[in-house]
Design a protein around this motif. Structure first.
Motif, PDB file in Angstrom:
ATOM      1  N   PHE A 161       0.802  -1.220   0.000  1.00  0.00           N
ATOM      2  CA  PHE A 161       0.000   0.000   0.000  1.00  0.00           C
ATOM      3  C   PHE A 161       0.838   1.274   0.000  1.00  0.00           C
ATOM      4  CE2 PHE A 161      -3.002   3.019   2.086  1.00  0.00           C
ATOM      5  CZ  PHE A 161      -3.857   3.104   1.004  1.00  0.00           C
ATOM      6  N   VAL A 162       1.676   1.434   1.011  1.00  0.00           N
ATOM      7  CA  VAL A 162       2.386   2.705   1.146  1.00  0.00           C
ATOM      8  C   VAL A 162       3.792   2.567   0.575  1.00  0.00           C
ATOM      9  CG1 VAL A 162       3.174   4.460   2.740  1.00  0.00           C
ATOM     10  CG2 VAL A 162       1.049   3.256   3.188  1.00  0.00           C
ATOM     11  N   THR A 163       4.055   3.221  -0.521  1.00  0.00           N
ATOM     12  CA  THR A 163       5.388   3.225  -1.107  1.00  0.00           C
ATOM     13  C   THR A 163       5.974   4.628  -0.989  1.00  0.00           C
ATOM     14  OG1 THR A 163       4.646   3.870  -3.295  1.00  0.00           O
ATOM     15  CG2 THR A 163       4.584   1.532  -2.781  1.00  0.00           C
ATOM     16  N   GLY A 164       7.212   4.790  -1.389  1.00  0.00           N
ATOM     17  CA  GLY A 164       7.840   6.105  -1.321  1.00  0.00           C
ATOM     18  C   GLY A 164       7.060   7.164  -2.075  1.00  0.00           C
ATOM     19  N   PRO A 165       6.818   6.959  -3.382  1.00  0.00           N
ATOM     20  CA  PRO A 165       6.063   7.986  -4.122  1.00  0.00           C
ATOM     21  C   PRO A 165       4.662   8.193  -3.570  1.00  0.00           C
ATOM     22  CG  PRO A 165       7.149   6.465  -5.623  1.00  0.00           C
ATOM     23  CD  PRO A 165       7.333   5.901  -4.257  1.00  0.00           C
ATOM     24  N   SER A 166       3.987   7.098  -3.179  1.00  0.00           N
ATOM     25  CA  SER A 166       2.607   7.282  -2.718  1.00  0.00           C
ATOM     26  C   SER A 166       2.582   8.023  -1.391  1.00  0.00           C
ATOM     27  CB  SER A 166       1.908   5.933  -2.599  1.00  0.00           C
ATOM     28  OG  SER A 166       2.294   5.278  -1.412  1.00  0.00           O
ATOM     29  N   ALA A 167       3.572   7.737  -0.529  1.00  0.00           N
ATOM     30  CA  ALA A 167       3.605   8.446   0.753  1.00  0.00           C
ATOM     31  C   ALA A 167       3.894   9.919   0.528  1.00  0.00           C
ATOM     32  CB  ALA A 167       4.656   7.833   1.672  1.00  0.00           C
ATOM     33  N   THR A 168       4.732  10.235  -0.448  1.00  0.00           N
ATOM     34  CA  THR A 168       5.071  11.636  -0.690  1.00  0.00           C
ATOM     35  C   THR A 168       3.840  12.413  -1.142  1.00  0.00           C
ATOM     36  OG1 THR A 168       7.262  10.922  -1.324  1.00  0.00           O
ATOM     37  CG2 THR A 168       6.619  13.140  -1.974  1.00  0.00           C
ATOM     38  N   LEU A 169       3.145  11.884  -2.150  1.00  0.00           N
ATOM     39  CA  LEU A 169       1.962  12.612  -2.611  1.00  0.00           C
ATOM     40  C   LEU A 169       0.847  12.531  -1.586  1.00  0.00           C
ATOM     41  CD1 LEU A 169       2.173  11.775  -6.365  1.00  0.00           C
ATOM     42  CD2 LEU A 169       2.347  14.008  -5.312  1.00  0.00           C
ATOM     43  N   GLY A 170       0.766  11.390  -0.885  1.00  0.00           N
ATOM     44  CA  GLY A 170      -0.219  11.285   0.186  1.00  0.00           C
ATOM     45  C   GLY A 170       0.012  12.345   1.249  1.00  0.00           C
ATOM     46  N   TRP A 171       1.276  12.614   1.514  1.00  0.00           N
ATOM     47  CA  TRP A 171       1.602  13.645   2.510  1.00  0.00           C
ATOM     48  C   TRP A 171       1.085  15.001   2.074  1.00  0.00           C
ATOM     49  CZ3 TRP A 171       4.457  18.148   2.385  1.00  0.00           C
ATOM     50  CH2 TRP A 171       4.771  18.717   3.610  1.00  0.00           C
TER      51      TRP A 171
END
Lengths: 638, 277, 215
Positions: A51-61
């Motif tokens: 679920f949470v990857t580097g790119p997804s966490a960045t945009l999620g942030w």
């Protein structure tokens, strides 16, 4: 003074009770994170992490921060009006609830910044206590893995620097006091400022919860290429710091503009309070250097995410450290300059004596600002070519001259004065002493050959804790005590104030003075395990540091007690001359009932000195008359 | 005005006494070596520079600290005392400001000249590769990888020297110039030359630290001046001083400085070990 | 102008907007604080407890095992004796090589020490005498068969077979390897870990457990 968005009075019964804005902020942040994170996952699935990857966490942030800001009140306060929708947002002008929502009152914003800084200090201080527990023994104990310890070091440093040292005196006292001190009835960018205050908790929480994405080992510099090897926790370091530095940038923008354009009639640059001078110089430093470090952090973030090899194949390994310290040393003065200014703000008042050599004090602030951009590479004596060392050693040693002017003005002011040893005065004097030790130990570090031995040891740790705690924390506490009667209308206990200040001073010095000896004896930085011969001294330092932690806790307990339950304070308990003492305590929504005028110097004391701040009497009467026509507690005071 | 002068003289006398006491204490500290343990030519240079700065800074510290304490003792308003202000305060004092500005400038210029410039130039002279003794230096290739120091002696054909436990060991003859070639890469995993990070070569008892940068070769000439070892004094160790990941605390290696004869015996033993592992 | 606003916490202005609930605010913030603290400090405890309550599904057949800097996904597996396993071991790091060793009893003392101490690997190697088939080698750093009974598919040169130490496939960044075997009759808890780079990967948490159930 129509700086606040105007809102018609709504029919109250028509609305259902809303969520507490902070809780709504968390909810919207969570929604924002999940939505953007999921979108990225759909576009860019990644093996291993469901679920949470580097790119997804960045945009999620990014989604989380936007949700958070909208949730705490930006939605009704800014977003709806901006797009032309009717908003029934009403900003309460009294009550504790206004501190926990978006606000455009610079005094509320100032206290929000101060509260965030205090929260950050307590969190990072608690982490420091854990670090000291770990260092009581020469091997890993309470931290399971070395990465956990290194992450703790990084979180401690990052929160302390970017959300305490950069925030307390700039966002906190800057926002609260500077407009009042220059006789303004508001700031230049109240909405922007209201938003930026809420970036600080977002930044603190991002950094604090970065271990959820994985440990990071780089310390507060987030340095590449090491950062690229760390798990994704380092992303939340870069992102959290982006939020915090953006907040600092907005504070500087607001302060510099306010001081330039909203000074009261008669508040010439020559009469400008020293603290406002400090804010202008620091504001310029921030406006120059914060964009630089933000660009660096964006490169660091992309290096980790993509990777771009900015700092390895396509660039140089040293570029990150160069780019970091080119900001990093001005950063030290971003912290210290408002402190020097505050010394010479408080000392004349407490000595009831004209500020000595005022022009030299201002020259000192300005020259520290100018030179601060020329010294960065003294953090890199061990990295750089030998041929590049000497110019930086030269400027580094020279910067102590303008720094010394703050001492000259302070000592000259106290000389033969009527020094009242109140708690704020005592803390200012302690701060001067601590910063003196910080400065003098810096002379050793400025010397290149000595630096080659002391660099990256606990000597450096001791040095910068003396300069940073010695300056910002001691003086910040002095400012809290000094302005407590102004901000809360209440007085602290002089006995407890002094007792706690002395306790703090003793334990602070007992702890950090030994860091110098540890450093000389071969204790290096960033190590949860070290050779056994260093263990006895580390053990003893840890014990003392726990008392230091208690002393800090005691200060906060006392301050909160005084704020809530302290005895009522007089309007001008210190017989000060600066404008903030010529209005009610706490000040009303627009600071002064009418626009004040400054008629003489703020720092000249004497038996027959006229009062420097005048409120034109007939306008005051008129204002009072207008007010009496308004219904009790009616519409906000725009 | 008269009272100002008297106060100033009293302050000056106390300052001189305190400075003298401070210098006396500094003598004791300097005799016991404030750096704890110094075992190389560069270390001695650092020690002298350190001592000099201590000596100059003691009166400076005494002056400012006394200025703070003096105000607390001499000028404070006693409890219940009525504060009476003069009509006019002195707002500057040409002599005080002048002496302060010129004095701080002079002290700083002094530091720039000595020890900063003199010691740095001395350091450059030590590091000059073309001097006769440096051209005959013992060469040691120091390779930093995550998280290990690897020492090889190309003049003796040794690729990796180790102790009894198989851990890396740096052993050197005393009073002989050593040329350390510092590089950061992993000799066993060369498929990604950018995989490594910045390390910092530090021997606490040598008074020197040099960062080891991936992609660069740094050279350090140094002469150990004492026979020493990690067992004898733990400041005699190679220690990574720049955080380099989770293994950073353990990135250390023992250092042995021995007599020339013992060094040659050790070289022979290592050569035998390398031939028949 | 509320010039006289000596506020007390209870005092609220007679503003027309409805007030949000104080109780909700305090309760909500405290609850979030607790959740945050547990998430930060108690994750492994929570995971262990959940595993204790709900158990862990038995894995068999094709199981991906990812190596990151410095952890494994998954770091806990349940196998059953006699099941056929196809472990796809994949190194997801951009910079570091990683290995997969499995056994029991490692000298933890060494990981705490500073100075001269010799390390050792697993005292018991799980793979001793276990028939293993390796295939699809990609970017293999080296492979040590130790006492396992290894069948290699494809050219042996791709495996860079070496000696010394436990059974340990070591992958370069981005490498992968297919490890096929039948779970031997060695029930109980087994540890796995990555010992490369002076054991620092293991020391900093690159480890996991396999719970092998009897057939």
């Amino acid at each position: 003074m129509a700086q606040v968005v105007s809102a018609p009075a709504p029919a109250p019964q028509a609305r259902r009770a809303q969520w507490p804005p902070v809780l709504r902020g968390f909810l919207w942040a969570a929604i924002g994170f999940v939505v953007l994170n999921t979108i990225v996952d759909i576009v860019d699935p990644f093996r291993g992490h469901p679920f949470v990857t580097g790119p997804s966490a960045t945009l999620g942030w990014v989604g989380a921060v936007v949700g958070w800001l909208l949730g705490v009140g930006v939605w009704e306060g800014v977003a709806l009006p901006l797009f032309g929708y009717p908003s029934r947002w009403i900003e309460p002008s009294t009550g504790w609830r206004r501190y926990f929502a978006y606000s455009t009152d610079h005094k509320v914003i100032g206290l929000q910044y101060l509260g965030s800084a205090m929260g950050g200090f307590l969190i990072a201080g608690l982490i420091a206590m854990f670090m000291r527990i770990e260092l009581m023994s020469d091997h890993l104990t309470i931290f399971h893995y070395p990465t956990n310890y290194l992450t703790a070091v990084g979180i401690h440093g990052t929160i302390m620097m970017f959300s305490v040292a950069n925030v307390a005196l700039l966002g906190g006292f800057g926002n609260y006091m500077v407009p009042i001190m220059i006789g303004a009835r508001g700031t230049a960018f109240p909405k922007l400022s209201g938003i930026s205050a809420w970036l600080v908790p977002a930044g603190i929480l991002s950094v604090l919860f970065s271990p959820l994405l994985g440990a990071w080992t780089t310390g507060w510099r987030g340095y590449q290429p090491l950062a690229s090897q760390d798990p994704n926790g380092i992303l939340f370091y870069y992102l959290g710091v982006a939020a915090l530095t953006t907040s600092t940038f907005i504070v500087a923008l607001n302060m510099v503009t306010t001081i330039m354009f909203r000074r009261a009639p008669g508040m010439t640059w020559g009469r400008l309070p020293l603290f406002a001078w400090g804010q202008v110089t620091v504001g310029l430093l921030v406006l120059i250097w914060i964009p630089e470090i933000q660009a660096t952090f964006v490169m660091g973030l992309l290096e980790k995410l993509v990777p771009f090899n900015f700092f390895t194949a396509t660039g140089s390994v040293l570029s990150y450290l160069e780019l970091f310290w080119i900001f990093g040393h001005p950063e030290v003065y971003i912290i210290a300059v408002p402190v020097f200014a505050l010394w010479n703000e408080i000392i004349p008042v407490m000595s009831q004596k004209s500020l000595f050599a005022r022009e030299w004090a201002v020259i000192g602030l300005v020259f520290v600002m100018l030179l601060s951009g020329l010294v960065w590479a003294h953090h890199l004596f061990t990295n750089m070519r030998n041929s590049e060392i000497l110019p930086f050693a030269f400027f580094t040693e020279m910067i102590s001259i303008p720094t010394g002017f703050a001492y000259m003005a302070a000592i000259g002011t106290m000389w033969k004065g009527r020094v009242r040893l109140t708690t704020p005065m005592l803390l200012v004097l302690m701060s001067m002493f601590n910063f003196l030790i910080g400065g003098l130990t810096g002379v050793f570090l400025a010397d290149p050959v000595v630096n080659l031995q002391l660099h990256d040891t606990f000597w450096v740790v001791g040095h910068f804790h003396y300069t940073v705690i010695g300056s910002i924390v001691f003086t910040g506490l002095a400012a809290v005590y000094y302005w407590l009667p102004k901000m809360s209308g209440r007085m602290y206990s002089e006995f407890w104030g002094k007792f706690l200040a002395i306790t703090l001073f003793i334990f602070f010095n007992a702890t950090f003075s030994q860091f110098f000896l540890l450093g000389l004896h071969g204790m290096n930085r960033w190590v949860p395990a070290y050779p056994a011969y260093l263990q006895p001294m580390n053990f003893e330092v840890s014990i003392i540091s726990f008392f230091l932690g208690l002393a800090f806790a005691g200060q906060f307990v006392h301050i909160i007690w005084a704020w809530v339950k302290g005895p009522k304070a007089a309007d001008n308990p210190w017989d000060a001359r600066t404008p903030e003492w010529f209005t009610a305590s706490p000040p009303p929504r627009e600071n002064f009932p009418v626009q004040p005028e400054i008629v003489s110097s703020l720092y000249i004391y004497g038996a027959q000195q006229p009062v420097a701040v005048q409120l034109p009497a007939e306008e005051e009467l008129a204002a009072a008359r207008d007010e009496s026509l308004e219904p009790e507690g009616g519409s906000p005071h725009e | 005005m008269e009272s100002h002068r008297q106060e100033g003289i009293l302050f000056g006398v106390v300052w001189i006494i305190l400075s003298a006491l401070g210098e006396w204490a500094a003598r004791i500290v300097i005799r016991h070596n404030p750096l704890y343990y110094t075992a190389s030519n560069i270390g001695l240079m650092v020690e002298h520079a350190f001592d000099f700065i201590v000596v100059v800074l003691i009166p400076v510290f005494a002056f400012v600290a006394l200025g703070i304490v003096w105000a607390m003792i001499r000028f404070h308003v006693k409890k219940g005392q009525r504060v009476e202000l003069p009509t006019q305060w002195a707002r500057t004092n040409r002599w005080f400001v002048g002496i302060w500005v010129v004095g701080t400038a002079l002290i700083n210029i002094l530091f720039v000249l000595h020890p900063t410039t003199t010691a740095t130039e001395h350091f450059f002279a030590i590091e000059n590769p073309s001097t006769p003794q440096n051209r005959h230096a013992l060469v040691v290739d120091v390779t930093a990888r995550q998280w290990e120091w690897i020492f090889s002696y190309p003049q003796y054909g040794l690729t990796q020297t180790v102790n009894r436990n198989g851990q890396d060991l740096l052993e050197l003859p005393v009073n002989h110039v050593v040329k350390l070639e510092l590089r950061s890469y992993d000799p066993f995993h060369t498929y990604d030359q950018y995989a490594d990070v910045i390390h910092s070569f530090w021997v606490p008892s040598w008074g020197i630290k040099e960062d080891v940068i991936p992609g660069e070769t740094r050279t350090l000439y140094i002469t150990p001046t004492r026979i020493t070892s990690y067992a004898q004094n733990p400041m005699s160790r190679v220690q990574c001083a720049e955080v380099c990941g989770p293994g950073h605390p353990w990135m250390e290696a023992p250092l042995q400085v021995v007599s020339t004869a013992a060094f040659h015996r050790w070289i022979a033993q290592q050569q035998a070990l390398q031939a028949h592992p | 102008m509320d010039n006289d606003s000596k506020e007390t916490p209870e005092e609220v202005s007679a503003s027309a907007s409805p007030e949000w609930s104080r109780r909700q605010f305090l309760g909500g913030t405290v609850a979030l604080g607790v959740v945050g603290a547990v998430a930060l400090l108690g994750r492994s405890t929570v995971v262990d407890a959940a595993r204790g309550i709900f158990g862990s599904p038995v894995r068999s057949g094709r199981v991906p095992l990812y190596a990151y800097d410095y952890y494994y996904v998954p770091n806990y597996m349940t196998w059953r004796v006699g099941d056929r396993m196809d472990i796809i071991f994949q190194n997801q790091s951009h910079t570091h090589w990683h290995e997969w060793t499995m056994g029991r009893h490692v000298n933890e003392q060494y990981f705490q020490a500073f100075g001269e101490l010799s390390a050792d690997a697993w005292r018991v190697d799980f793979w001793d005498g276990v028939p293993v088939t390796l295939s699809d080698p990609y970017k293999i750093d080296n492979f040590v068969p130790h006492d396992a009974l290894v069948t290699y598919e494809g050219p042996r040169s791709l495996y860079n077979i070496q000696s010394g130490g436990d059974f340990s496939p070591t992958l370069k960044p981005g490498g992968s390897l297919h490890i096929a075997f039948t779970v031997p009759n060695k029930p109980g808890i087994w540890d796995f870990g990555c010992f490369v780079q002076e054991y620092v990967h293991y020391r900093t948490g690159m480890r996991g457990k396999v719970h092998i159930l009897p057939a």
